[in-house]
Design an enzyme around this catalytic site. Structure first.
Site, PDB file in Angstrom:
ATOM      1  N   SER A   1      99.901  53.678  -5.571  1.00 27.52           N
ATOM      2  CA  SER A   1      99.134  53.354  -6.754  1.00 27.52           C
ATOM      3  C   SER A   1      99.829  52.356  -7.673  1.00 27.52           C
ATOM      4  O   SER A   1      99.207  51.828  -8.593  1.00 27.52           O
ATOM      5  CB  SER A   1      98.849  54.642  -7.552  1.00 27.52           C
ATOM      6  OG  SER A   1     100.049  55.206  -8.057  1.00 27.52           O
TER       7      SER A   1
ATOM      8  N   SER B   1     103.502  56.030  -3.689  1.00 31.64           N
ATOM      9  CA  SER B   1     103.057  55.042  -4.675  1.00 31.64           C
ATOM     10  C   SER B   1     104.103  54.036  -5.099  1.00 31.64           C
ATOM     11  O   SER B   1     103.767  53.040  -5.742  1.00 31.64           O
ATOM     12  CB  SER B   1     102.518  55.749  -5.915  1.00 31.64           C
ATOM     13  OG  SER B   1     101.207  56.188  -5.689  1.00 31.64           O
TER      14      SER B   1
ATOM     15  N   LYS C   1     104.531  50.169 -15.166  1.00 34.81           N
ATOM     16  CA  LYS C   1     103.205  50.661 -14.790  1.00 34.81           C
ATOM     17  C   LYS C   1     102.477  51.259 -15.996  1.00 34.81           C
ATOM     18  O   LYS C   1     103.105  51.889 -16.856  1.00 34.81           O
ATOM     19  CB  LYS C   1     103.384  51.699 -13.685  1.00 34.81           C
ATOM     20  CG  LYS C   1     102.147  52.164 -12.966  1.00 34.81           C
ATOM     21  CD  LYS C   1     102.569  53.090 -11.824  1.00 34.81           C
ATOM     22  CE  LYS C   1     101.410  53.692 -11.082  1.00 34.81           C
ATOM     23  NZ  LYS C   1     101.867  54.574  -9.967  1.00 34.81           N
TER      24      LYS C   1
END
Length: 560
Positions: free
Chosen positions: A217, A241, A136
């Protein structure tokens, strides 16, 4: 970052989704250098037909890839080439591209070649030697890639060193292919955000239906792993997330106990709730990746608590008969009832677990409805303090130094950063005082009491449970850049606020859209959760790759 507030809860509570060498490969590296543009509203023209092309590595596991490299069928360089070519072929093609990968590592192929040479001369370092990984874009790398949390404000702001978990991945021999897109600032920016959107990366789309949210997310990590753009991916979670985008992409997502995995070098929201975690296509791969990510880091004091509780090899807990004799609680009162077809799939899962020897008991979490407001207060305070500490550690540059600077940057660059939704959460956090504030201390104490001793610890002790289970969330909703996300409910908050472990596993599909089942445990319960999740996965076998369909197939209804 944060899960939605279920229907019927306090309207003042926080109500948005969570938060978290060859020619083809060389072309991929060049292609992803350009800035992603905002998505168009037209229907996709080519992505679904391109996706139909066979891919040699589709659904390949870590064990599969290691066996191929051992036999000489594959090399790390060859694997990296194949995945990079697939990203180039599928991630940015069509009128509604996936946009799951925000940047590729220009050194990936050279790193892979060096690992091939090392394997030949010395043998593999371990299970991840030569394995392609995506991480990420809030996880720092001190290399030629950016680390921006999806924000244009941090382009060019170079971290001084790799995040600790990146050091662990490199030491294990993993090949970091690149960074994945995410909900900007891990979805801690607006109450009306669209999960998977960032100013730098554009709108990530769900590979199972291109008009559906990837959830957030860790949106890009979820979509990239589901679309077979890497062997395994890493996401981060504050509340939902990891598990939310994993459920939305028919993945296994493991949110570890806070302190098992270091957060140093990860752009923060909350030092009491943040953690990184595996996002993979199988439970076995999640266990293999967790074995590398876990470790004590002197730069993250929370990891000291994992001394004597962490394990060097989590794959040893995988047991296809792991449900036999297990006691599993079902908290129906809070985490069921918001979507009938989702409940139906979980009821099927419950029956399957019973048939495999598990005892199922009703086990409501008495304090679950009281967690949202104190959690939100804690996150506002900690985001301001923790983000400003991170920004201060970036060294020289023109990047924002404070939360106020970031707010000003967004206002100045309104056309690119505030085109679809605002930054209400940043303003709310900016209004908070220091972590010595009495309101913060009370909210933190309430979170710990309500989520732990009166929450998960209480219910699990009362019923002598190995784990709780609940729907992770409903099937992914439509992407809506005008009004923001529309969420019905989820089960991520108890584990998030307590800092305890949870894992989601595919539970089936509704109109072809993925649904996940979460196993929720106590602190340091990863071995138990992996055992239960693996046994359920092996008994159910729900995971199937995406078809890159333009939209959900309303002829399918619920299916397993």
């Amino acid at each position: 970052m944060k899960k939605p507030t279920p229907a019927g809860s306090s309207p003042s509570a926080f109500s948005r989704r969570a938060f978290l060498g060859g020619t083809a490969a060389a072309t991929a590296l060049v292609t992803l250098e350009s800035h992603a543009q905002a998505p168009t509203a037209s229907a996709p023209s080519s992505a679904s037909t391109q996706a139909a092309k066979p891919f040699e590595l589709e659904e390949a596991t870590v064990v599969d890839l290691q066996a191929g490299m051992k036999s000489g069928k594959y090399t790390a360089h060859g694997l990296a080439e194949r995945y990079l070519a697939r990203i180039n072929e599928l991630d940015r093609k069509g009128d509604l591209p996936l946009l799951s990968v925000i940047e590729l590592n220009p050194d990936a192929l050279a790193i892979a070649a060096a690992l091939d040479k090392e394997r030949k001369e010395k043998g593999p370092r371990g299970p991840l030697h030569g394995i392609p990984v995506l991480i990420k874009d809030n996880i720092a790398t001190a290399d030629r890639m950016e680390t921006t949390a999806g924000s244009l404000a941090l382009v060019g702001a170079k971290p001084q060193r790799d995040a600790f978990i990146v050091e662990r991945l490199r030491a294990a021999g993993a090949v970091i292919l690149g960074k994945t897109n995410l909900s900007e600032w891990a979805n801690f920016r607006s109450t009306k955000s669209s999960s998977g959107w960032s100013g730098r990366g554009g709108q990530t789309r769900n590979a199972y239906a291109l008009d559906r949210t990837p959830s957030g997310s860790s949106s890009g990590s979820g979509v990239a792993a589901a679309a077979n753009f890497c062997a395994v991916a890493v996401g981060t979670e504050t509340d939902g997330s990891v598990v939310s985008p994993s459920a939305a992409s028919s993945l296994v997502g493991l949110k570890p106990t806070v302190g098992l995995v270091s957060r140093s070098g990860i752009i923060p929201i909350s030092h009491t709730q943040d953690t990184a975690g595996p996002m993979t296509r199988t439970v076995a791969d999640a266990a293999a990746l967790l074995s590398v990510l876990a470790g004590i880091d002197p730069s993250d004091a929370a990891t000291a608590a994992s001394q004597g509780k962490a394990h060097a090899d989590y794959t040893k807990f995988l047991d296809p008969n792991g449900l036999q004799g297990a006691r599993i609680g079902v908290p129906r009162e809070r985490f069921f009832g918001y979507h009938g077809p989702t409940d139906a799939l979980v009821e099927q899962a419950i029956e399957l677990m019973k048939s495999r020897g598990a005892t199922i008991v009703d086990a409501p979490i008495p304090t679950a409805a009281k967690l949202d407001e104190p959690e939100f207060e804690v996150l506002l305070f900690e985001f301001k303090a923790d983000l400003e500490a991170y920004l201060a550690g970036l060294g020289e540059g023109t990047h924002p130094r404070t939360l106020a600077d970031l707010i000003q940057f967004n206002d100045t660059h309104r056309s690119t950063e505030l085109a679809y939704f605002g930054q209400e959460l940043l303003h709310m956090a900016q209004a908070k005082g220091p972590l010595t504030d009495k309101k913060y201390r009370k909210a933190l104490a309430d979170c710990r009491k309500l989520s732990r001793e009166q929450g998960l610890d209480a219910v699990m002790a009362k019923h002598k449970l190995d784990a709780l289970i609940a729907p992770t969330q409903a099937p992914p909703g439509l992407i809506d850049l005008v009004n923001g996300d529309h969420w019905l409910g989820s089960s991520s908050t108890p584990a998030a606020v307590s800092g305890y472990a949870t894992i989601t596993v595919p539970a089936g599909y509704v109109f072809g859209l993925p649904v996940g089942l979460s196993f929720i445990g106590r602190a340091w319960s990863e071995p138990t959760l992996l055992k239960l999740a693996y046994a359920y996965e092996q008994a159910s076998r729900h995971r199937r790759p995406p078809t890159f369909a333009p939209s959900a197939d309303l002829r399918l209804k619920a299916s397993t």
